[in-house]
Structures are given as C-alpha cells and as structure tokens.
Design a protein around this motif. Sequence first.
Motif, PDB file in Angstrom:
ATOM      1  N   ILE A 177       0.835  -1.202   0.000  1.00  0.00           N
ATOM      2  CA  ILE A 177       0.000   0.000   0.000  1.00  0.00           C
ATOM      3  C   ILE A 177       0.870   1.252   0.000  1.00  0.00           C
ATOM      4  O   ILE A 177       0.548   2.254  -0.646  1.00  0.00           O
ATOM      5  N   MET A 178       1.982   1.209   0.711  1.00  0.00           N
ATOM      6  CA  MET A 178       2.857   2.373   0.803  1.00  0.00           C
ATOM      7  C   MET A 178       3.584   2.613  -0.517  1.00  0.00           C
ATOM      8  O   MET A 178       3.756   3.759  -0.935  1.00  0.00           O
ATOM      9  N   LEU A 181       0.445   9.546  -5.176  1.00  0.00           N
ATOM     10  CA  LEU A 181       0.226  10.799  -4.465  1.00  0.00           C
ATOM     11  C   LEU A 181       1.510  11.622  -4.487  1.00  0.00           C
ATOM     12  O   LEU A 181       2.598  11.076  -4.676  1.00  0.00           O
ATOM     13  N   PRO A 182       1.415  12.937  -4.270  1.00  0.00           N
ATOM     14  CA  PRO A 182       2.634  13.727  -4.112  1.00  0.00           C
ATOM     15  C   PRO A 182       3.493  13.155  -2.982  1.00  0.00           C
ATOM     16  O   PRO A 182       2.976  12.664  -1.972  1.00  0.00           O
ATOM     17  N   HIS A 183       4.798  13.227  -3.153  1.00  0.00           N
ATOM     18  CA  HIS A 183       5.754  12.587  -2.250  1.00  0.00           C
ATOM     19  C   HIS A 183       5.491  12.913  -0.777  1.00  0.00           C
ATOM     20  O   HIS A 183       5.369  12.006   0.065  1.00  0.00           O
ATOM     21  N   LEU A 240       4.068  10.429   2.245  1.00  0.00           N
ATOM     22  CA  LEU A 240       4.896  10.140   3.416  1.00  0.00           C
ATOM     23  C   LEU A 240       4.230  10.603   4.710  1.00  0.00           C
ATOM     24  O   LEU A 240       4.314   9.925   5.741  1.00  0.00           O
ATOM     25  N   ALA A 241       3.554  11.735   4.666  1.00  0.00           N
ATOM     26  CA  ALA A 241       2.850  12.195   5.868  1.00  0.00           C
ATOM     27  C   ALA A 241       1.765  11.204   6.272  1.00  0.00           C
ATOM     28  O   ALA A 241       1.587  10.906   7.458  1.00  0.00           O
ATOM     29  N   MET A 242       1.042  10.667   5.272  1.00  0.00           N
ATOM     30  CA  MET A 242       0.013   9.676   5.566  1.00  0.00           C
ATOM     31  C   MET A 242       0.636   8.402   6.127  1.00  0.00           C
ATOM     32  O   MET A 242       0.123   7.800   7.072  1.00  0.00           O
ATOM     33  N   ARG A 286      -7.865  16.781  -5.047  1.00  0.00           N
ATOM     34  CA  ARG A 286      -6.888  17.857  -5.269  1.00  0.00           C
ATOM     35  C   ARG A 286      -5.506  17.298  -5.571  1.00  0.00           C
ATOM     36  O   ARG A 286      -4.765  17.851  -6.384  1.00  0.00           O
ATOM     37  N   TYR A 287      -5.163  16.182  -4.946  1.00  0.00           N
ATOM     38  CA  TYR A 287      -3.849  15.570  -5.156  1.00  0.00           C
ATOM     39  C   TYR A 287      -3.817  14.651  -6.369  1.00  0.00           C
ATOM     40  O   TYR A 287      -2.776  14.059  -6.672  1.00  0.00           O
TER      41      TYR A 287
END
Length: 258
Positions: free
Chosen positions: A143-144, A151-153, A157-159, A173-174
């Motif tokens: 999944i990662m 998604l934007p990098h 990573l924040a998620m 938006r992404y």
Amino acid sequence: MSSGVEFVKDGHVARVVLDRPKALNAITPQMDDALLDAWTEINNDPDIWVAVLSATGEKAFCAGGDVSGAAEGPSRRMALGGGLTGVGGPLLTLRKPLVAAVQGYVIGGGFELAMCADVIVAADTAQFGMPETKVGIIGEAGIMHRAIRQLPHHIALAMILTGERIPAAAAERYGLVNEVVGYPDLAEAADRWAQKITAASPLAVQAAKEAVLSRVGWPLEVALATRYEPIEAYASTKDRLEGRAAFAERRAPRWQGR
C-alpha cells in the motif's frame, strides 16, 4: 453461505460488489476466492469491456483484510483482493479497465484495492488512509509503495508516517481520484465513467492499458522503443476497420471487441 462478493454481467460492464457492510466490507479468504473468480472471468470474457468495483453500505468501501481470524483460509494462494493488489501472494493483472466507486472508510487493504483501479470515483464521505504505523502493525508494504507513486511525495509520506486519513476533497486535489460526488450519486457517476470507456474501442483500450502500465516504471526512451504486441495485433482486428469506416462515414462506431 454468501461469499461476500456479488458479480453481475450487465451488457459489456461487469459489476463486482463487496457485500459485507456490517464488517466494513473487510475482505475474508472466501471473498478473495470470489474476487479471483470475478477477475479471471472478466479477463477471459471478450464481451466484458470494463469492470466497476463498488461496495454496499454508506459507512465503508473496504477496511482492508479481515483480521478476525474467524474465516477459513482461501482455497488458492493469491494476493489480497483476489490477486489484484499483489500483497501476500501472486499478482493478478486485470487486462480490462477498472472503475472503483468508493465511499466512507477506504483504508488499509481497501485503500490499496482502490488504488489498483484505473479510474476512482469517490463519494464526498470517503476517507483514505494507511493506519499501519498508527496501530503498530507493519506487514507487506504494498500500500505504501502504491501511495508514494500515486500521491505527491510529501503527502504520501505524511500519511504513511502518521497514519492519518485524507478526505475525498483532498484526494481529488492531489490527483488520487478522478471525481468526487455526493454519496447518492456515486453509482451513477461510476456508470458514467464505465459508459465513457465502453464508447471507445475495447481492444484499443486494452492494448493502451497494457502498453502504458507495462512500461510506467521504465525510462521514457525504453518505453518509446518497446514493441507492444497487443497494439500490433489490433491492426488486424475488425474494430480497427470499423473505426476507420465510422470516421469516413461520420457516424458512431459499432464496436465488436473482435
């Protein structure tokens, strides 16, 4: 006993529905078996041109794999989602276009299953997330790997690092989803995308999907230099002749998928 998956062929559209709403449509081994059968039939039936994956219940599209331990194991070794995700078993490649209609919780393996689709339509109630680090459970990281590519990098990573979810509006938006609609309009929106796809030449669509995805991770010069057998085979099909005739006669083409 229900498998937890409904499969219906509707003209040139195959409808695959996760039907276990009380368990947030978490995928059991029996559901994996049923999904594998569905994807296999979709791949093998020339009259199926597009598939729509959806789920019952407003609360969740899918909360990932069932971890209750109550269900028996699958009868065949496969990846989660009937082989579609490539997580935990052999990857199954779906050659036909897949539209996912998602709502509510789209988390864990459910998020990954949605990311396997070619087009994602989301209800405005949808929330996408990878809770693995938040709950302290890390297994296969499929999944990662998908999220960091779709998604934007820094968003991905924040998620991953926080386990926090993003709402449907942010996902649109992404660029993660193609369209956001109200939940009552979700099925209609997914059907509209399916009809857009079936209006195109099915063999051309399948050849284009195979060509693009087979070289998406390669340098551009390699992708440009590659010969794509499905595209070359399309040159001798009835649909290619029909496309040329329809253009010359200024009419809508009548595709056969042959």
